[in-house]
Design an enzyme around this catalytic site. Structure first.
Site, PDB file in Angstrom:
ATOM      1  N   HIS A  67       7.889  -0.740  13.032  1.00  0.00           N
ATOM      2  CA  HIS A  67       6.902  -1.479  11.899  1.00  0.00           C
ATOM      3  C   HIS A  67       7.642  -2.871  11.760  1.00  0.00           C
ATOM      4  O   HIS A  67       8.581  -3.307  12.136  1.00  0.00           O
ATOM      5  CB  HIS A  67       6.820  -0.652  10.664  1.00  0.00           C
ATOM      6  CG  HIS A  67       5.408  -0.739   9.893  1.00  0.00           C
ATOM      7  ND1 HIS A  67       4.431  -1.128  10.630  1.00  0.00           N
ATOM      8  CD2 HIS A  67       5.214  -1.166   8.408  1.00  0.00           C
ATOM      9  CE1 HIS A  67       3.444  -1.475   9.573  1.00  0.00           C
ATOM     10  NE2 HIS A  67       4.013  -1.233   8.468  1.00  0.00           N
ATOM     11  N   ASP A 116       0.967  -1.241   0.061  1.00  0.00           N
ATOM     12  CA  ASP A 116      -0.030   0.003   0.149  1.00  0.00           C
ATOM     13  C   ASP A 116       0.735   1.312   0.048  1.00  0.00           C
ATOM     14  O   ASP A 116       0.309   2.396  -0.039  1.00  0.00           O
ATOM     15  CB  ASP A 116      -1.015  -0.009   1.305  1.00  0.00           C
ATOM     16  CG  ASP A 116      -0.298  -0.045   2.480  1.00  0.00           C
ATOM     17  OD1 ASP A 116       0.702  -0.795   2.728  1.00  0.00           O
ATOM     18  OD2 ASP A 116      -0.724   0.679   3.370  1.00  0.00           O
ATOM     19  N   HIS A 117       1.966   1.219   0.136  1.00  0.00           N
ATOM     20  CA  HIS A 117       2.967   2.197   0.067  1.00  0.00           C
ATOM     21  C   HIS A 117       3.855   2.466  -1.226  1.00  0.00           C
ATOM     22  O   HIS A 117       4.598   3.235  -1.256  1.00  0.00           O
ATOM     23  CB  HIS A 117       3.817   2.221   1.323  1.00  0.00           C
ATOM     24  CG  HIS A 117       3.221   2.560   2.410  1.00  0.00           C
ATOM     25  ND1 HIS A 117       2.977   3.495   3.110  1.00  0.00           N
ATOM     26  CD2 HIS A 117       2.306   1.673   3.161  1.00  0.00           C
ATOM     27  CE1 HIS A 117       2.148   3.591   4.192  1.00  0.00           C
ATOM     28  NE2 HIS A 117       1.781   2.250   4.250  1.00  0.00           N
ATOM     29  N   ASP A 122       4.347   3.727   8.277  1.00  0.00           N
ATOM     30  CA  ASP A 122       3.703   3.119   9.286  1.00  0.00           C
ATOM     31  C   ASP A 122       4.333   3.048  10.688  1.00  0.00           C
ATOM     32  O   ASP A 122       5.680   2.626  10.455  1.00  0.00           O
ATOM     33  CB  ASP A 122       2.989   1.949   8.971  1.00  0.00           C
ATOM     34  CG  ASP A 122       2.122   1.977   7.289  1.00  0.00           C
ATOM     35  OD1 ASP A 122       2.010   2.993   6.975  1.00  0.00           O
ATOM     36  OD2 ASP A 122       1.659   0.839   7.032  1.00  0.00           O
TER      37      ASP A 122
HETATM   38 ZN   LIG Z   1       3.037  -1.062   6.461  1.00  0.00          ZN
HETATM   39 ZN   LIG Z   2       0.507   0.880   5.282  1.00  0.00          ZN
END
Ligand SMILES: [Zn+2]
Ligand SMILES: [Zn+2]
Length: 310
Positions: free
Chosen positions: A145, A69-70, A213
């Protein structure tokens, strides 16, 4: 003094899955008209198009970590930059292994990029200067993370000094830039007017910090102290604190606690779990802890305002 633009546009504010009208993480930072892309989730190039951004203007892309998602929008964006005939150099900053991923995809599609491409490997440490140019100095932040994950601290270059209006008649036109840059004024007869007599301090350089994150990580606080704008992920509410701990994400209350303890100017929340139809409950949780909090949303632009006048 001319207004110096320093503003953030949030292109994607969802966590993990694109859902409920939210897109995966991507942000565009404009510092004095130089454009820096921060993370590049799937669909970022489409969000840039919607925001009316010319892809050629983006000189740097900073990737925090390799959860999809990044960064899954990166190859598509780089490929489009190639197809539109970009010739301006592109710099990508990210985890070392990202270089292999990019190279493999270029090799598989037998693509020879039309623009110079430079890769800068990042280490997840706090305070390292990883880029500087005429507009900005960029430092990394070590986030907590499941994968090595790097936040970013962008500090604008200081403005030139202001000439004191009452001294203007004394400063020859051809000397004005030098005086703004800090020089004293020396006359042929030996007289010296010091820079302090001629100028006033410019406003302090503004700073933007990007933290996504990450689990709740109080060791970040000294690095974030006094930043003008802090973006901090807020994937969950306190009700799902245990889930936040397991997945190494933060709750809105934890994001607000970091903002309060670091005494930042403003806090921007994002990376909302798709379970929240509206992010309002995340905002409601943060506000009592840190009142100067706002929600990011797709396509919204937030000026980085000097902390002392927020
Ligand atoms: Zn992440
Ligand atoms: Zn993320």
């Amino acid at each position: 003094m001319a207004h110096r633009r320093f503003e953030l546009t949030t292109l994607g504010t969802g966590a993990a899955l694109p859902a409920r009208g939210r897109f995966p993480t991507a942000q565009l930072l404009n510092v004095h008209e130089a454009l820096y892309l921060i993370d590049c989730g799937e669909g970022t190039q489409e969000r840039l198009r919607v925001a009316g951004i010319n892809l050629v203007r983006i000189g740097h892309i900073f990737i925090s970590h390799l959860h999809g998602d990044h960064y899954l929008g990166l190859m598509g964006l780089m490929s489009s930059m190639h197809l539109v005939g970009r010739t301006a150099p592109l710099h990508v900053h990210g985890p070392r292994i990202l270089k292999e991923i990019i190279d493999l995809q270029l090799r598989a599609s037998v693509t020879y990029l039309r623009y110079p491409f430079t890769f800068h490997a990042l280490e997840p440490v706090s305070g390292a200067v990883v880029w500087e140019d005429a507009h900005v100095v960029v430092r990394t932040l070590a986030l907590k993370h499941r994968l090595p994950c790097t936040g970013f601290l962008f500090e604008e270059r200081p403005a030139l000094r202001h000439l004191r209006t009452e001294k203007l008649p004394l400063i020859p036109q051809f000397k004005r830039n030098a005086v703004k840059a800090g020089e004293d004024l020396r006359f042929p007869d030996g007289t010296v007017l010091t820079n302090a007599e001629l100028t006033l301090d410019p406003p302090p350089p503004r700073r933007y910090a990007y933290c996504s994150d990450t689990a709740y990580e109080p060791t970040l606080v000294p690095h974030l102290r006094g930043v003008d704008l802090l973006y901090h992920e807020a994937t969950f509410t306190e009700q799902l604190k245990k889930r936040a701990q397991e997945t190494l994400h933060s709750t809105a209350a934890q994001a607000a606690t970091i903002a309060r303890d670091a005494d930042v100017g403003r806090l921007l929340l994002g990376h909302f779990s798709s379970r929240y139809k509206s992010a309002d409950e995340l905002l409601a949780e943060a506000l009592p802890i840190f009142p100067r909090t706002a929600l990011s949303y797709e396509g919204a632009t937030f000026p980085v305002i000097e902390r002392s006048i927020v």
